[in-house]
Write a protein that holds these residues in place. Structure first.
Motif, short mmCIF file in Angstrom:
data_model
loop_
_atom_site.label_atom_id
_atom_site.label_comp_id
_atom_site.label_asym_id
_atom_site.label_seq_id
_atom_site.Cartn_x
_atom_site.Cartn_y
_atom_site.Cartn_z
N GLU A 80 74.41 33.87 109.61
CA GLU A 80 73.71 33.04 108.62
C GLU A 80 72.27 33.49 108.42
OE1 GLU A 80 74.97 30.47 106.81
OE2 GLU A 80 76.95 30.64 107.74
N ASN A 81 71.63 34.02 109.47
CA ASN A 81 70.22 34.42 109.38
C ASN A 81 70.01 35.91 109.17
OD1 ASN A 81 69.08 31.78 109.80
ND2 ASN A 81 69.90 31.92 111.86
N HIS A 82 71.09 36.67 109.05
CA HIS A 82 70.99 38.12 108.87
C HIS A 82 70.42 38.42 107.48
CE1 HIS A 82 72.34 42.29 108.41
NE2 HIS A 82 72.32 42.33 109.73
N ARG A 83 69.56 39.44 107.41
CA ARG A 83 68.90 39.74 106.12
C ARG A 83 69.88 40.20 105.04
NH1 ARG A 83 68.31 44.87 104.83
NH2 ARG A 83 68.63 46.46 106.41
N LEU A 84 70.98 40.85 105.42
CA LEU A 84 71.96 41.32 104.45
C LEU A 84 73.08 40.30 104.25
CD1 LEU A 84 73.08 43.63 102.66
CD2 LEU A 84 74.20 44.52 104.71
N PHE A 85 73.62 39.77 105.34
CA PHE A 85 74.78 38.88 105.25
C PHE A 85 74.41 37.44 104.92
CE2 PHE A 85 76.23 41.96 108.66
CZ PHE A 85 76.71 42.86 107.74
N GLY A 86 73.22 37.00 105.33
CA GLY A 86 72.80 35.62 105.11
C GLY A 86 72.87 35.19 103.64
N PRO A 87 72.29 35.98 102.72
CA PRO A 87 72.36 35.59 101.31
C PRO A 87 73.79 35.56 100.76
CG PRO A 87 70.60 37.18 101.65
CD PRO A 87 71.37 37.10 102.94
N ILE A 88 74.64 36.48 101.22
CA ILE A 88 76.05 36.47 100.78
C ILE A 88 76.70 35.16 101.21
CG2 ILE A 88 78.32 37.52 101.17
CD1 ILE A 88 76.85 40.23 101.53
N LEU A 89 76.48 34.77 102.46
CA LEU A 89 77.10 33.55 102.98
C LEU A 89 76.51 32.31 102.32
CD1 LEU A 89 77.26 34.60 106.72
CD2 LEU A 89 79.12 34.59 105.05
N SER A 90 75.22 32.31 102.09
CA SER A 90 74.58 31.18 101.43
C SER A 90 75.11 31.01 100.01
CB SER A 90 73.07 31.38 101.42
OG SER A 90 72.44 30.34 100.73
N TRP A 148 77.98 31.98 98.87
CA TRP A 148 79.37 31.53 98.94
C TRP A 148 79.45 30.04 99.24
CZ3 TRP A 148 83.62 33.41 97.09
CH2 TRP A 148 84.83 32.86 97.47
N ARG A 149 78.65 29.61 100.20
CA ARG A 149 78.66 28.20 100.61
C ARG A 149 78.16 27.30 99.48
NH1 ARG A 149 76.57 29.25 104.96
NH2 ARG A 149 74.42 29.04 104.37
N ASN A 150 77.27 27.80 98.64
CA ASN A 150 76.67 27.00 97.58
C ASN A 150 77.29 27.28 96.22
OD1 ASN A 150 74.73 25.67 99.24
ND2 ASN A 150 73.63 27.60 99.36
N GLY A 151 78.60 27.34 96.17
CA GLY A 151 79.26 27.47 94.87
C GLY A 151 80.21 28.63 94.74
N GLU A 184 78.54 33.99 89.18
CA GLU A 184 77.39 34.78 89.64
C GLU A 184 76.18 33.91 89.91
OE1 GLU A 184 76.83 37.77 86.67
OE2 GLU A 184 78.77 38.69 87.09
N SER A 185 76.22 32.68 89.46
CA SER A 185 75.12 31.75 89.71
C SER A 185 75.67 30.34 89.60
CB SER A 185 73.99 31.97 88.71
OG SER A 185 74.45 31.71 87.40
N ILE A 186 74.87 29.40 90.04
CA ILE A 186 75.25 27.99 89.94
C ILE A 186 75.12 27.57 88.49
CG2 ILE A 186 74.64 25.63 90.60
CD1 ILE A 186 73.69 26.77 93.27
N ARG A 187 76.17 26.96 87.98
CA ARG A 187 76.13 26.49 86.60
C ARG A 187 75.41 25.16 86.56
NH1 ARG A 187 81.28 29.25 84.25
NH2 ARG A 187 81.75 30.40 86.07
N VAL A 188 74.42 25.09 85.69
CA VAL A 188 73.66 23.87 85.54
C VAL A 188 74.03 23.26 84.20
CG1 VAL A 188 71.36 22.87 85.38
CG2 VAL A 188 71.77 24.80 86.90
N CYS A 189 74.45 22.02 84.24
CA CYS A 189 74.85 21.32 83.03
C CYS A 189 73.63 20.54 82.53
CB CYS A 189 76.02 20.37 83.31
SG CYS A 189 76.54 19.50 81.84
N THR A 190 73.17 20.88 81.34
CA THR A 190 72.02 20.19 80.77
C THR A 190 72.43 19.14 79.75
OG1 THR A 190 71.78 21.93 79.12
CG2 THR A 190 70.48 22.12 81.15
N ASP A 191 73.69 19.14 79.36
CA ASP A 191 74.18 18.18 78.37
C ASP A 191 75.10 17.18 79.06
OD1 ASP A 191 75.04 16.81 76.18
OD2 ASP A 191 76.23 18.46 75.34
N PRO A 192 74.59 15.96 79.33
CA PRO A 192 75.41 14.98 80.06
C PRO A 192 76.67 14.57 79.28
CG PRO A 192 73.16 14.14 79.68
CD PRO A 192 73.26 15.48 79.03
N SER A 193 76.68 14.75 77.97
CA SER A 193 77.85 14.34 77.19
C SER A 193 79.01 15.33 77.33
CB SER A 193 77.48 14.20 75.71
OG SER A 193 77.13 15.46 75.18
N SER A 194 78.77 16.49 77.95
CA SER A 194 79.83 17.50 78.08
C SER A 194 80.70 17.28 79.31
CB SER A 194 79.23 18.89 78.11
OG SER A 194 78.49 19.08 79.28
#
Length: 136
Positions: free
Chosen positions: A59-69, A71-74, A125-135
């Motif tokens: 989790e804290n590795h400079r190369l693997f940490g971001p990959i795992l983060s 994956w865990r976040n979406g 490739e990134s977290i999708r942010v919904c800006t239109d609550p009606s969607s």
């Protein structure tokens, strides 16, 4: 995050899976065609069930940490990782077609790489942010 397995045998088997997967993932960094991300994800999953120390290191590795983060976040795989995996697999497939007999093992390996590549590119490739609550 899951707790380590309660059985000593299960912890040993998960630990073995974690270290073997991590080893293959490390080798995959320099071997074209071998997927790094999938083996690191598997190693992290198994480590959470066997070794809090290994899990924390990953989790804290400079190369693997971001990959795992990511994956865990979406279930995110960064575009850079996708492009790297695709180029690596194309290079490997080309080398196999040029240097090896065109038997079923070569075609099976290329099919496996193709399926892996399709799966990788199906991930966001990134977290999708919904800006239109009606969607919703």
């Amino acid at each position: 995050m899951p707790q380590p397995a309660s059985s000593k045998l299960a912890r040993v088997l998960f630990g073995l899976l974690a270290y073997v997967s991590l080893g293959i993932g490390l080798i995959a960094i320099v071997v074209p065609g071998l997927p790094t991300t999938e083996f690191i994800l598997l190693a992290a999953w198994a480590a959470t069930r066997s070794s809090p120390r290994l899990s924390a290191w990953l989790e804290n590795h400079r190369l693997f940490g971001p990959i795992l983060s990511n994956w865990r976040n979406g279930k995110i795989i960064a575009r850079k990782a996708k492009v790297s995996a695709t180029v690596s697999m194309l290079l490997c497939a080309t080398l196999m077609l040029v240097m090896l007999d065109h038997g079923w093992p070569v075609y099976l390996a290329i099919a496996g790489m193709s399926l892996s590549n399709l799966w990788i590119w199906s991930r966001p490739e990134s977290i999708r942010v919904c800006t239109d609550p009606s969607s919703h």
